[in-house]
Each structure stands twice: as C-alpha cells, then as structure tokens.
Design an enzyme around this catalytic site. Sequence first.
Site, PDB file in Angstrom:
ATOM      1  N   ARG A  46       0.541  -1.172  -0.235  1.00  0.00           N
ATOM      2  CA  ARG A  46      -0.391  -0.261  -0.161  1.00  0.00           C
ATOM      3  C   ARG A  46       0.665   1.179   0.018  1.00  0.00           C
ATOM      4  O   ARG A  46       0.471   2.171  -0.631  1.00  0.00           O
ATOM      5  CB  ARG A  46      -0.466  -0.197   1.161  1.00  0.00           C
ATOM      6  CG  ARG A  46      -2.227  -0.682   0.887  1.00  0.00           C
ATOM      7  CD  ARG A  46      -3.138   0.168   1.580  1.00  0.00           C
ATOM      8  NE  ARG A  46      -3.078   0.787   2.602  1.00  0.00           N
ATOM      9  CZ  ARG A  46      -3.924   0.169   3.459  1.00  0.00           C
ATOM     10  NH1 ARG A  46      -4.806  -0.698   3.131  1.00  0.00           N
ATOM     11  NH2 ARG A  46      -3.987   0.701   5.059  1.00  0.00           N
ATOM     12  N   LYS A 143       1.608 -19.443   6.301  1.00  0.00           N
ATOM     13  CA  LYS A 143       0.141 -19.332   7.831  1.00  0.00           C
ATOM     14  C   LYS A 143       0.222 -17.925   8.062  1.00  0.00           C
ATOM     15  O   LYS A 143       0.554 -16.987   8.645  1.00  0.00           O
ATOM     16  CB  LYS A 143       0.904 -20.376   8.226  1.00  0.00           C
ATOM     17  CG  LYS A 143       2.539 -19.681   8.896  1.00  0.00           C
ATOM     18  CD  LYS A 143       2.449 -20.793  10.227  1.00  0.00           C
ATOM     19  CE  LYS A 143       2.046 -20.381  11.890  1.00  0.00           C
ATOM     20  NZ  LYS A 143       3.004 -20.040  12.532  1.00  0.00           N
ATOM     21  N   HIS A 173       6.896 -23.028   7.213  1.00  0.00           N
ATOM     22  CA  HIS A 173       8.566 -23.372   7.041  1.00  0.00           C
ATOM     23  C   HIS A 173       9.648 -23.670   7.245  1.00  0.00           C
ATOM     24  O   HIS A 173      10.472 -24.052   6.858  1.00  0.00           O
ATOM     25  CB  HIS A 173       9.385 -21.842   7.215  1.00  0.00           C
ATOM     26  CG  HIS A 173       8.849 -21.366   8.332  1.00  0.00           C
ATOM     27  ND1 HIS A 173       8.096 -20.794   9.159  1.00  0.00           N
ATOM     28  CD2 HIS A 173      10.009 -20.763   9.591  1.00  0.00           C
ATOM     29  CE1 HIS A 173       8.656 -20.821  10.659  1.00  0.00           C
ATOM     30  NE2 HIS A 173       9.904 -21.308  10.894  1.00  0.00           N
ATOM     31  N   LYS A 177      13.333 -25.978   6.275  1.00  0.00           N
ATOM     32  CA  LYS A 177      14.476 -26.856   7.306  1.00  0.00           C
ATOM     33  C   LYS A 177      15.156 -27.603   6.871  1.00  0.00           C
ATOM     34  O   LYS A 177      14.506 -28.860   5.774  1.00  0.00           O
ATOM     35  CB  LYS A 177      13.897 -26.976   8.728  1.00  0.00           C
ATOM     36  CG  LYS A 177      13.658 -25.561   9.066  1.00  0.00           C
ATOM     37  CD  LYS A 177      12.980 -25.809  10.975  1.00  0.00           C
ATOM     38  CE  LYS A 177      12.190 -24.170  11.571  1.00  0.00           C
ATOM     39  NZ  LYS A 177      13.453 -22.711  11.200  1.00  0.00           N
ATOM     40  N   ASP A 230      -1.066 -22.479  16.210  1.00  0.00           N
ATOM     41  CA  ASP A 230       0.596 -21.392  15.860  1.00  0.00           C
ATOM     42  C   ASP A 230       1.647 -22.054  15.730  1.00  0.00           C
ATOM     43  O   ASP A 230       2.098 -22.084  14.926  1.00  0.00           O
ATOM     44  CB  ASP A 230       1.230 -20.078  17.122  1.00  0.00           C
ATOM     45  CG  ASP A 230       2.545 -19.333  17.015  1.00  0.00           C
ATOM     46  OD1 ASP A 230       2.309 -19.107  15.476  1.00  0.00           O
ATOM     47  OD2 ASP A 230       3.121 -18.973  17.538  1.00  0.00           O
ATOM     48  N   HIS A 235       3.514 -26.726  12.048  1.00  0.00           N
ATOM     49  CA  HIS A 235       4.673 -27.144  12.103  1.00  0.00           C
ATOM     50  C   HIS A 235       4.931 -28.339  13.006  1.00  0.00           C
ATOM     51  O   HIS A 235       6.104 -29.531  12.511  1.00  0.00           O
ATOM     52  CB  HIS A 235       5.360 -25.912  12.839  1.00  0.00           C
ATOM     53  CG  HIS A 235       5.475 -24.912  12.877  1.00  0.00           C
ATOM     54  ND1 HIS A 235       5.575 -24.653  10.732  1.00  0.00           N
ATOM     55  CD2 HIS A 235       6.400 -24.047  13.373  1.00  0.00           C
ATOM     56  CE1 HIS A 235       5.292 -22.888  11.006  1.00  0.00           C
ATOM     57  NE2 HIS A 235       5.903 -22.496  12.002  1.00  0.00           N
ATOM     58  N   LYS A 326       7.118 -20.994  24.518  1.00  0.00           N
ATOM     59  CA  LYS A 326       7.510 -19.909  24.461  1.00  0.00           C
ATOM     60  C   LYS A 326       8.132 -19.595  25.778  1.00  0.00           C
ATOM     61  O   LYS A 326       8.185 -20.234  27.033  1.00  0.00           O
ATOM     62  CB  LYS A 326       7.300 -18.357  24.145  1.00  0.00           C
ATOM     63  CG  LYS A 326       5.947 -18.600  23.489  1.00  0.00           C
ATOM     64  CD  LYS A 326       6.290 -18.178  21.816  1.00  0.00           C
ATOM     65  CE  LYS A 326       6.140 -18.600  20.257  1.00  0.00           C
ATOM     66  NZ  LYS A 326       5.948 -18.633  19.189  1.00  0.00           N
TER      67      LYS A 326
HETATM   68  C1  BG6 Z   1       6.296 -19.036  13.107  1.00  0.00           C
HETATM   69  C2  BG6 Z   1       5.414 -18.532  14.609  1.00  0.00           C
HETATM   70  O1  BG6 Z   1       5.341 -19.898  12.463  1.00  0.00           O
HETATM   71  O2  BG6 Z   1       6.842 -20.402  13.697  1.00  0.00           O
HETATM   72  C3  BG6 Z   1       6.345 -18.106  15.556  1.00  0.00           C
HETATM   73  O3  BG6 Z   1       4.356 -18.470  14.189  1.00  0.00           O
HETATM   74  C4  BG6 Z   1       7.685 -19.307  15.768  1.00  0.00           C
HETATM   75  O4  BG6 Z   1       5.363 -18.141  16.688  1.00  0.00           O
HETATM   76  C5  BG6 Z   1       8.251 -19.713  14.400  1.00  0.00           C
HETATM   77  O5  BG6 Z   1       8.456 -18.394  17.069  1.00  0.00           O
HETATM   78  C6  BG6 Z   1       9.035 -20.232  15.057  1.00  0.00           C
HETATM   79  O6  BG6 Z   1       9.900 -20.989  13.911  1.00  0.00           O
HETATM   80  P1  BG6 Z   1      11.666 -20.992  13.607  1.00  0.00           P
HETATM   81  O7  BG6 Z   1      12.408 -21.481  12.455  1.00  0.00           O
HETATM   82  O8  BG6 Z   1      12.540 -20.019  14.243  1.00  0.00           O
HETATM   83  O9  BG6 Z   1      11.634 -22.296  14.746  1.00  0.00           O
END
Ligand code: BG6
Length: 478
Positions: A46, A143, A173, A177, A230, A235, A326
């Site tokens: 934007r 996501k 993602h 890895k 999340d 993941h 976390k």
């Molecule tokens: C993200 C989450 O998808 O992955 C985050 O939204 C998280 O909360 C992150 O911290 C972790 O990714 P990585 O690659 O640092 O393990």
Amino acid sequence: IPVDRFDLVIFGATGDLANRKILPGLFRRFCAGQIPDGSRIIGAARSEMTPEEFRDQTAAAIAEFGGKHSGDEESLKGFLTLLDYVPIDARGEDGWDALKSKVRPEEINAFYFSVAPALFGDLAERLHKRGIAGKDARIVVEKPFGRDLASAKALNATLAAYFDETQIYRIDHYLGKETVQNLMAVRFANILFEPLWNSQFVDHVQITVAETVGVGGRGSYYDKSGAMRDMVQNHLMQLLCLIAMEPPYHFDPDAVRDEKLKVIRALQPVVPADMVRGQYQASKDAPGYVEDAENPDSKTESYIAMKCHIANWRWVNTPFYLRTGKRLRARTSEIAITFKEPPHLIFDEAEGEWRENVLVIRLQPNEGMNLKMMIKEPGPGGMRLVQVPLDMSFAEALGEEADITDAYERLIMDVIRGNQTLFMRGDEVEAAWAWTDPIIEGWEERGDKPQPYDSGSSGPDDALMLMHRDGRRWREIR
Ligand code: BG6
C-alpha cells in the site's frame, strides 16, 4: 542449479516477513548464482514508494538480515537491479494496471501473498480477473491458513475459485528446514531404520520445539492463536507426519502429501488428561505472557505438551509426545525416537546399566543426528556396558558443503521450479484443523486455564507428569 527466469511479485513487500526473510533470502540465492539475470522481483504494497526507495529499503534489510553475504557490495548492486515496486491497494482498483504492465506472461510468474489472510481473496480475485496471473502462475500463501476448519475451508474455496490446487503453494517454513527434509532421506534412503520404524520396536517418539523468545511485539495476533494454532496445527503436525508416514512410492509432491494426509486422518482425538497447557510468568528481567499479550485475563497457552496416538497398524501402541513453548530454557528443536529393549538381555546388572537406543534428530540449532548405542566400556576391566553417542553434526560432517540454507529461500526456489513437495495441500490443512478444532473447543467449553510456568524453565510441572506416569521421561531442554 539455477532456476529459470521468473517474475516474482511480493504483496506485503514492506512488511516484516519480506524484510527479514523473503528479500534477504532471495539475495542469498542470487549470491549463490541461482537467480538468472533478467528475473524480476516486484514489490507491491500500500505504501506510496518509488522503486528507488524500495531498493534502499531492501538494501537496509539485507545489511541486517543478509547473513554472510551482507557485505558483498558487487552482488548487492546486481541484485537491486532486479527489483521494482508498484504501490497497490489490495481491496481497491489502484496500481493493478501498473502491475500488469510489469509482469511478463512469457516468464514464470509467482505471486507471494505476504499479507493478512483476510486479503487473500481480494488479491486472488484481482490477479485472476485482470488477467495478471495466468493458468501457469503460482501463488504462495503464508500461515496462518485459517484459524479453524471452517475458516480454512472458506480460504481454500476462495483460492480454488481462481486457481487450481497445482498453482497454490501453502508455506509451512518447517518443511523448508534442512534437517526436516533430511528426515525423509534418513528414513527412505537407508535400510537401517525402516524395518524398526514401528510399534514393535519403537517405544515412543518425542517431538520438541522449544523457544526462548516470548510473544512481545506480536501479542495481539498470538493471544487469539496460542501454541496450538501457532505451532502444533502446522509445524509439529508436519514433523509428526514425516516421522510417521508410510514410504511414498516416489519422492513426488502428491505421493508424499497423500501419505502425510493418511497420518493426520489416523490421529486420535486427544483426551484432556493427555494434555498440559502453560503460560509463562514474568521473570525479574522480562514480562510475563499476560503483559506481553496485553490481556490480564488471557487463557491462551504459550506452552503445550500432549500425548498423541496414531491409530494404524504401524503405530498403534507407540505414543507420540509433542511439546512446544515460548520462553523456555533453551532454543532447541528435535525429534527423539526411543527404541524398545532387546527381546532378551544376556547381561546382568553388574555388567552395567542397560539403556534404550535413541535416535535424536536435531532440527536446530547444530543440525545433526545422534544415535545412542550400547557398547562395552573400552579397557581391560571386563564386560561393562556403557551408552555412547554416534554423533553427526552436519556442519562438521560436510564442512563448507553444509549449506544450511534458510527455509524460506529454499521454498521460494521450489515455487519457481514448480515443485510442491514441501508445501501443504488444501486437504492436509483441513485435516489438521479437523483434528485441532475439538481440542480447542474442549478448552473453551471447560473454561480451561493454562498453568503458570517460570520463564527460562522447561515448562509446567504437570508436563513432566504426562510422561512420568507412563514410566518415561522428557529429554532435557538445553
Ligand atoms: C512461526 C510461529 O510460524 O514459527 C512463531 O508463528 C515461531 O511463533 C516460529 O516463533 C518458529 O520458527 P523457527 O524457524 O524460529 O523455529
């Protein structure tokens, strides 16, 4: 290997993900010689900004997040010439003609939706109706892909109205890895493990994704999401699938994704007694979860541990313990596969304590593998058993060649190559939500409150009990 020439449009090009991951990642691929001359990377957002200003912004992002190539002025100059920028309003009519004039239909076209999911439909519709994205174009979506089954279905339907499934790249993602992909190599390119890879020989599996960061800065998103939405739904679920799936007939996108889908569908509902939710407390130098989330009454979990069962022939008696959180003691992600006792032990206790074989796959940091084995303690002292690690760190084993490419850049290159293996298919995402939804609804109905845990610890005490009562133990987070 270089990819073919492409035009990549990044919607949300001024945002956090673009600056931290997408643009620096593309720059690293450029330095590696993977992006051919004549390709175009077109930022769209934007903000009113000139292409020159976008290049300046990108140069600053690369200086900060470019990694070992950050100081490479020559490459930076070359990379910046690929960049262009168009101010665009996803919900309005402005900017679309300008974008159309820049995207060359004869090249590979990819459109990265690095924007709020609420805008996916608007972007998809405009790209399609204005003839900017043709039938071979690819769209990349981030996501969170929905927040429950209903919203994921709606999103899938919106995208399906304009694009075929073969054009949609849903990013998780974790699948990009290095070690996560290596999981498939370890399982399916060696004969050693596969015969043992089942309930007859595997006692249990532990999947841990521990983080030291809190949710400060993204509290408003996170508080509506929690660790389950999340991290677990995407993941951890993907990691579980790669461990548990049957061998695909070929390393081919649909063959792999079909097998993952079967695992998700075989996942049993999780009963409340098999789950522990936690929320980190303030420490003397950092705020607690409720302060980070700016919600004193929050019932959102920043930690979750659970015991899962996969109801199929291979895994029926092998529990999978998952945990993620976390503000834990250390940043460490790993998968540990603990094997059973040999059927008959010929050694007495006096000859040393027998310990299980454990295969640990370290996802980050220090990517590698470790197989714990029993051997005879070296020396003349007679037969004494000890456990030793067969340890392999990718960085040490492969030296310079251990190119631990960041997940995003690898995945973007896969989009350009048209390879969907490491992307989630629509039905996979829906199946994952179908498993997650009743768990979350159960908490809501019961008014479940997460247990407090100390920042810098390994999570709530009850999580320890989750394994203790089964006569097992979590691996230490360190
Ligand atoms: C993200 C989450 O998808 O992955 C985050 O939204 C998280 O909360 C992150 O911290 C972790 O990714 P990585 O690659 O640092 O393990």
